[in-house]
Design a protein around this motif. Sequence first.
Motif, mmCIF file in Angstrom:
data_model
loop_
_atom_site.group_PDB
_atom_site.id
_atom_site.type_symbol
_atom_site.label_atom_id
_atom_site.label_comp_id
_atom_site.label_asym_id
_atom_site.label_seq_id
_atom_site.Cartn_x
_atom_site.Cartn_y
_atom_site.Cartn_z
ATOM 1 N N ILE A 170 -71.373 -59.124 -18.578
ATOM 2 C CA ILE A 170 -71.140 -57.717 -18.236
ATOM 3 C C ILE A 170 -71.685 -57.466 -16.833
ATOM 4 O O ILE A 170 -72.880 -57.620 -16.592
ATOM 5 C CB ILE A 170 -71.859 -56.804 -19.257
ATOM 6 C CG1 ILE A 170 -71.332 -57.098 -20.668
ATOM 7 C CG2 ILE A 170 -71.689 -55.345 -18.885
ATOM 8 C CD1 ILE A 170 -72.198 -56.538 -21.781
ATOM 9 N N ASP A 171 -70.794 -57.137 -15.910
ATOM 10 C CA ASP A 171 -71.192 -56.896 -14.524
ATOM 11 C C ASP A 171 -71.390 -55.391 -14.328
ATOM 12 O O ASP A 171 -70.429 -54.631 -14.188
ATOM 13 C CB ASP A 171 -70.106 -57.440 -13.587
ATOM 14 C CG ASP A 171 -70.515 -57.354 -12.132
ATOM 15 O OD1 ASP A 171 -71.189 -56.368 -11.749
ATOM 16 O OD2 ASP A 171 -70.156 -58.270 -11.366
ATOM 17 N N LEU A 172 -72.669 -54.984 -14.311
ATOM 18 C CA LEU A 172 -72.963 -53.542 -14.250
ATOM 19 C C LEU A 172 -72.525 -52.921 -12.930
ATOM 20 O O LEU A 172 -72.174 -51.738 -12.888
ATOM 21 C CB LEU A 172 -74.458 -53.307 -14.458
ATOM 22 C CG LEU A 172 -74.999 -53.593 -15.863
ATOM 23 C CD1 LEU A 172 -76.470 -53.211 -15.940
ATOM 24 C CD2 LEU A 172 -74.209 -52.859 -16.936
ATOM 25 N N ASP A 173 -72.538 -53.696 -11.859
ATOM 26 C CA ASP A 173 -72.116 -53.128 -10.566
ATOM 27 C C ASP A 173 -70.623 -52.788 -10.593
ATOM 28 O O ASP A 173 -70.202 -51.763 -10.074
ATOM 29 C CB ASP A 173 -72.434 -54.100 -9.429
ATOM 30 C CG ASP A 173 -73.935 -54.368 -9.350
ATOM 31 O OD1 ASP A 173 -74.701 -53.391 -9.258
ATOM 32 O OD2 ASP A 173 -74.340 -55.537 -9.436
ATOM 33 N N LYS A 174 -69.834 -53.668 -11.223
ATOM 34 C CA LYS A 174 -68.390 -53.388 -11.328
ATOM 35 C C LYS A 174 -68.134 -52.203 -12.259
ATOM 36 O O LYS A 174 -67.254 -51.376 -12.003
ATOM 37 C CB LYS A 174 -67.636 -54.633 -11.806
ATOM 38 C CG LYS A 174 -67.572 -55.713 -10.716
ATOM 39 C CD LYS A 174 -66.794 -56.939 -11.158
ATOM 40 C CE LYS A 174 -66.707 -57.931 -9.994
ATOM 41 N NZ LYS A 174 -66.083 -59.199 -10.393
ATOM 42 N N ILE A 175 -68.899 -52.116 -13.343
ATOM 43 C CA ILE A 175 -68.732 -50.973 -14.250
ATOM 44 C C ILE A 175 -69.127 -49.685 -13.537
ATOM 45 O O ILE A 175 -68.451 -48.651 -13.661
ATOM 46 C CB ILE A 175 -69.548 -51.196 -15.541
ATOM 47 C CG1 ILE A 175 -68.893 -52.320 -16.353
ATOM 48 C CG2 ILE A 175 -69.655 -49.912 -16.368
ATOM 49 C CD1 ILE A 175 -69.658 -52.724 -17.591
ATOM 50 N N HIS A 176 -70.199 -49.747 -12.754
ATOM 51 C CA HIS A 176 -70.635 -48.581 -11.974
ATOM 52 C C HIS A 176 -69.517 -48.148 -11.019
ATOM 53 O O HIS A 176 -69.190 -46.959 -10.910
ATOM 54 C CB HIS A 176 -71.911 -48.921 -11.198
ATOM 55 C CG HIS A 176 -72.494 -47.751 -10.470
ATOM 56 N ND1 HIS A 176 -72.046 -47.351 -9.229
ATOM 57 C CD2 HIS A 176 -73.489 -46.885 -10.811
ATOM 58 C CE1 HIS A 176 -72.739 -46.290 -8.842
ATOM 59 N NE2 HIS A 176 -73.610 -45.989 -9.785
ATOM 60 N N HIS A 177 -68.907 -49.127 -10.358
ATOM 61 C CA HIS A 177 -67.818 -48.822 -9.423
ATOM 62 C C HIS A 177 -66.646 -48.169 -10.159
ATOM 63 O O HIS A 177 -66.104 -47.155 -9.715
ATOM 64 C CB HIS A 177 -67.356 -50.108 -8.723
ATOM 65 C CG HIS A 177 -66.086 -49.931 -7.954
ATOM 66 N ND1 HIS A 177 -66.057 -49.478 -6.652
ATOM 67 C CD2 HIS A 177 -64.787 -50.110 -8.312
ATOM 68 C CE1 HIS A 177 -64.799 -49.385 -6.247
ATOM 69 N NE2 HIS A 177 -64.006 -49.770 -7.229
ATOM 70 N N ASN A 178 -66.246 -48.763 -11.283
ATOM 71 C CA ASN A 178 -65.106 -48.218 -12.040
ATOM 72 C C ASN A 178 -65.391 -46.783 -12.492
ATOM 73 O O ASN A 178 -64.549 -45.892 -12.341
ATOM 74 C CB ASN A 178 -64.815 -49.086 -13.272
ATOM 75 C CG ASN A 178 -64.118 -50.394 -12.906
ATOM 76 O OD1 ASN A 178 -63.826 -50.657 -11.746
ATOM 77 N ND2 ASN A 178 -63.858 -51.220 -13.910
ATOM 78 N N ALA A 179 -66.575 -46.575 -13.071
ATOM 79 C CA ALA A 179 -66.903 -45.245 -13.598
ATOM 80 C C ALA A 179 -66.986 -44.237 -12.453
ATOM 81 O O ALA A 179 -66.400 -43.138 -12.531
ATOM 82 C CB ALA A 179 -68.225 -45.298 -14.369
#
Length: 357
Positions: free
Chosen positions: A8-17
């Motif tokens: 789980i890549d939190l930076d990518k999830i942060h970007h998406n959200a």
Amino acid sequence: MTAPRVEIDLDKIHHNAGTLVERLAIRGISVTGITKATLGSPEIAGTLLRAGVASLGDSRIENIEAMRRARVPASMTLIRSPMISQAERVVTHADVSLNTELDVISRLSSAAKEARRTHGVVLMVELGDLREGIMPCDVENTVRETLRFPNIVLKGIGTNLACRSGVSPDAKNMAELSALADSIEATFGPILSIVSGGNSGNLPWALSCEDTGRINDLRLGEAILLGRETLHRQPIDGLHTDAITLVAEVVESKAKPSLPWGEIAQTAFGENPPAIDRGRITQTILAIGHQDTDPCGLHAPTGIKILGASSDHLIVDSGGSTLCMGAEMTFQLNYSALVRAMTSPFVARVIKRLVPV
Ligand SMILES: *Cc1c(COP(=O)(O)O)cnc(C)c1O
């Protein structure tokens, strides 16, 4: 590293959200971040909040309780109609729940009174997808009754499309929800702070040029986690589709014929056996199967073709050469594969992030 594992890549999830929050804010819509596919992961929940989602929602009270235990600081909504048998837990841990049955709201009211709390209710309206929802003609009466229950605060109305029957959110059904909000307020005054238009399937509508009317909230899970809208599963412009991946380990890799031999009966999971002779291929087995994920929802790396799966084995054509034992392969997932992987006791979860928080 342990395998199989979900990375789980939190930076990518942060970007998406953050990207979706920003694009929807322009249209007057805030985001309820839905955590159900992540088992209420506190790390993902925290990431969604830092990216600007207004609140969190989950379909399971267990997941909301887990986020409460981890002290995730957010208003939390139970997005599946509460079970009466869980009314006490719902009013204790969820601030709001989505509801369609007066008997359930009545139990939530008594439980909330007992616990000296108030509980927020969003009434869900049926607009054609035929999952949860009050028929539009019954909404006014349900609002009237809901307003009478002690310790219950009516927060708003909402709808859910695109899940059971694939009905697309569009100008017509969204205008119907807006009109219902207007007519409720014409009768009862300005009481609806939330008009929740739906889930990730609403993004094509919400981000298009249509007038968003009274809709001021969307409940988004899959679009944030997997970077796709859910009507046609197209990637959303500017979002990562690999924020969450599944890694599996090679346990066999050999040149073999592409066709089975002997008399052919049923397979373990009722799949069709290979029928096309492609000569000898390099067949590789990964230690992952139906007990770990939905093999049909895996997207293999370029050059690799998924051939079949059983409980514990995923069989792929790995192209030209055999692979080393212990080598790893990374797959992208669809929603079904993600949910199965996140809930399987055999799959580890590894959180990746650049900046520790
Ligand atoms: C799962 C769910 C959502 C979120 O759906 P996504 O497709 O993951 O965005 C929203 N609302 C309800 C009621 C749900 O059950």
